[in-house]
Design a protein around this motif. Structure first.
Motif, PDB file in Angstrom:
ATOM      1  N   UNK A  12       0.705  -0.982   0.354  1.00  0.00           N
ATOM      2  CA  UNK A  12       0.243  -0.071  -0.166  1.00  0.00           C
ATOM      3  C   UNK A  12       0.681   1.322   0.000  1.00  0.00           C
ATOM      4  N   UNK A  13       1.601   1.232   0.614  1.00  0.00           N
ATOM      5  CA  UNK A  13       3.113   2.520   0.830  1.00  0.00           C
ATOM      6  C   UNK A  13       3.712   2.622  -0.686  1.00  0.00           C
ATOM      7  N   UNK A  14       3.665   1.312  -1.139  1.00  0.00           N
ATOM      8  CA  UNK A  14       3.992   1.918  -2.896  1.00  0.00           C
ATOM      9  C   UNK A  14       6.042   0.988  -2.826  1.00  0.00           C
ATOM     10  N   UNK A  15       6.085   0.093  -1.609  1.00  0.00           N
ATOM     11  CA  UNK A  15       7.677  -0.706  -1.961  1.00  0.00           C
ATOM     12  C   UNK A  15       6.843  -1.390  -3.077  1.00  0.00           C
ATOM     13  N   UNK A  16       8.776  -1.687  -3.359  1.00  0.00           N
ATOM     14  CA  UNK A  16       8.772  -2.996  -4.171  1.00  0.00           C
ATOM     15  C   UNK A  16       9.730  -3.856  -2.954  1.00  0.00           C
ATOM     16  N   UNK A  17       8.904  -4.813  -3.640  1.00  0.00           N
ATOM     17  CA  UNK A  17       8.862  -6.224  -2.215  1.00  0.00           C
ATOM     18  C   UNK A  17       9.860  -7.203  -3.339  1.00  0.00           C
ATOM     19  N   UNK A  18      10.733  -7.388  -2.874  1.00  0.00           N
ATOM     20  CA  UNK A  18      12.026  -7.884  -3.529  1.00  0.00           C
ATOM     21  C   UNK A  18      12.821  -9.306  -2.761  1.00  0.00           C
ATOM     22  N   UNK A  19      12.853 -10.760  -3.350  1.00  0.00           N
ATOM     23  CA  UNK A  19      13.998 -10.873  -2.776  1.00  0.00           C
ATOM     24  C   UNK A  19      15.491 -10.452  -2.008  1.00  0.00           C
ATOM     25  N   UNK A  20      15.956 -10.962  -1.537  1.00  0.00           N
ATOM     26  CA  UNK A  20      17.660  -9.923  -0.935  1.00  0.00           C
ATOM     27  C   UNK A  20      18.616 -10.112  -2.214  1.00  0.00           C
ATOM     28  N   UNK A  21      18.357 -11.633  -3.439  1.00  0.00           N
ATOM     29  CA  UNK A  21      19.122 -11.600  -4.461  1.00  0.00           C
ATOM     30  C   UNK A  21      18.257 -10.236  -5.482  1.00  0.00           C
ATOM     31  N   UNK A  22      17.106  -9.870  -5.608  1.00  0.00           N
ATOM     32  CA  UNK A  22      16.704  -8.906  -6.762  1.00  0.00           C
ATOM     33  C   UNK A  22      17.063  -7.850  -5.873  1.00  0.00           C
ATOM     34  N   UNK A  23      16.974  -6.998  -4.287  1.00  0.00           N
ATOM     35  CA  UNK A  23      17.985  -6.509  -4.311  1.00  0.00           C
ATOM     36  C   UNK A  23      19.357  -5.878  -4.706  1.00  0.00           C
ATOM     37  N   UNK A  24      20.070  -6.828  -3.885  1.00  0.00           N
ATOM     38  CA  UNK A  24      21.488  -6.616  -4.167  1.00  0.00           C
ATOM     39  C   UNK A  24      21.828  -6.307  -6.198  1.00  0.00           C
ATOM     40  N   UNK A  25      20.221  -7.282  -6.860  1.00  0.00           N
ATOM     41  CA  UNK A  25      20.962  -6.727  -9.130  1.00  0.00           C
ATOM     42  C   UNK A  25      20.099  -5.086  -8.875  1.00  0.00           C
ATOM     43  N   UNK A  26      19.164  -4.653  -8.151  1.00  0.00           N
ATOM     44  CA  UNK A  26      18.594  -3.518  -8.698  1.00  0.00           C
ATOM     45  C   UNK A  26      19.663  -2.583  -7.905  1.00  0.00           C
ATOM     46  N   UNK A  27      21.048  -2.512  -7.155  1.00  0.00           N
ATOM     47  CA  UNK A  27      21.767  -1.877  -6.725  1.00  0.00           C
ATOM     48  C   UNK A  27      22.761  -1.967  -7.146  1.00  0.00           C
ATOM     49  N   UNK A  28      22.670  -2.740  -8.677  1.00  0.00           N
ATOM     50  CA  UNK A  28      24.043  -2.954  -8.899  1.00  0.00           C
ATOM     51  C   UNK A  28      25.059  -3.668  -8.577  1.00  0.00           C
ATOM     52  N   UNK A  29      24.329  -4.551  -7.589  1.00  0.00           N
ATOM     53  CA  UNK A  29      25.137  -5.722  -7.295  1.00  0.00           C
ATOM     54  C   UNK A  29      25.855  -6.567  -8.543  1.00  0.00           C
TER      55      UNK A  29
END
Length: 257
Positions: free
Chosen positions: A240-257
């Motif tokens: 509801x607050x507009x978060x992208x709910x991601x796995x830790x691996x996907x979160x890592x990918x999104x910050x360029x790791x």
């Protein structure tokens, strides 16, 4: 006849003054700063030690909303009974992996990385990663220190091996956060849901990445777990607050790791 499981007793990491000072000082050393610039806040729901209830009720709560989570397996615990109930098995890990969840790495024996040598740490982590691969659960890219504890030997040994090395101290993953000792917030205990909501608010305001963790997910959880209803409310709050709910691996990918 009901199946019997070997019992795993609860373990307490070093709570002495020396241990507390070490935990504080290690956060200042051997750092690997993150570079984070997000347009929307992110949150990851993770489950430590992979109790069977987390792999069942926790997975259902996420999957019902089209989402996936991260499960930190310690292969040496699988199928045994512990303070959080029965731990999941390799078959559970493979099922979760095939459903799109992330199977991540603890240590094989749930080794205390605040007490172990570099050699002991690497051997235990190698054994765990090999077990996950043998189950058909993929090669892990995310790691969590059991008990959230770590000392210099383990932190330096594992630096760069995984995209993130997750700890348990509260915080957000923002620019400059230490990827070798990544903060996280627990959904556990009587005030776990309230604490997690407060950190969701902080992450939203800063467009940051928040990793939430729990252990068992049950109607009457252990002191380290949460109820199914609390988990569902937090997931719905994040969406509801507009978060992208991601796995830790996907979160890592999104910050360029």
């Amino acid at each position: 006849m009901p199946m019997e499981f070997e019992k795993v007793d609860a373990y307490e990491p070093d709570r002495s003054l020396k241990g507390k000072l070490r935990r504080r000082l290690i956060r200042l050393a051997h750092r690997r700063p993150a570079k984070v610039a997000l347009e929307r806040p992110m949150v990851s729901f993770s489950f430590d030690d992979a109790p069977a209830t987390a792999c069942e009720a926790g997975a259902r709560a996420l999957e019902a909303r089209g989402l996936r989570g991260t499960y930190y397996f310690a292969a040496g615990l699988t199928g045994r009974d512990g303070p959080m109930g029965r731990y999941a098995t390799g078959e559970d890990a493979r099922r979760l992996h095939e459903a799109g969840h992330e199977i991540a790495c603890h240590t094989y024996s749930h080794l205390d990385c605040g007490q172990s040598s570099q050699t002991e740490t690497l051997a235990d982590v190698d054994r765990n990663a090999e077990s996950l691969a043998a189950w058909g659960a993929g090669d892990p890219v995310s790691f969590a220190y059991p008990y959230g504890d770590v000392a210099a030997p383990a932190k330096t040994a594992l630096s760069g091996r995984f995209k993130t090395l997750r700890a348990l101290h509260h915080g957000l993953i923002t620019d400059g956060a230490d990827l070798n000792q990544t903060p996280a917030v627990g959904i556990e205990g009587e005030d776990g849901e309230t604490v997690a909501k407060a950190w969701l608010d902080k992450a939203k305001a800063r467009k940051a990445w928040l990793i939430l963790y729990t252990h068992d997910v049950a109607g009457q959880p252990s002191q380290w777990g949460c109820t199914t209803e609390a988990l569902e409310r937090l997931i719905d709050r994040a969406l509801a607050d507009g978060f992208d709910v991601v796995t830790v691996a996907e979160g890592s990918r999104r910050i360029g790791l």
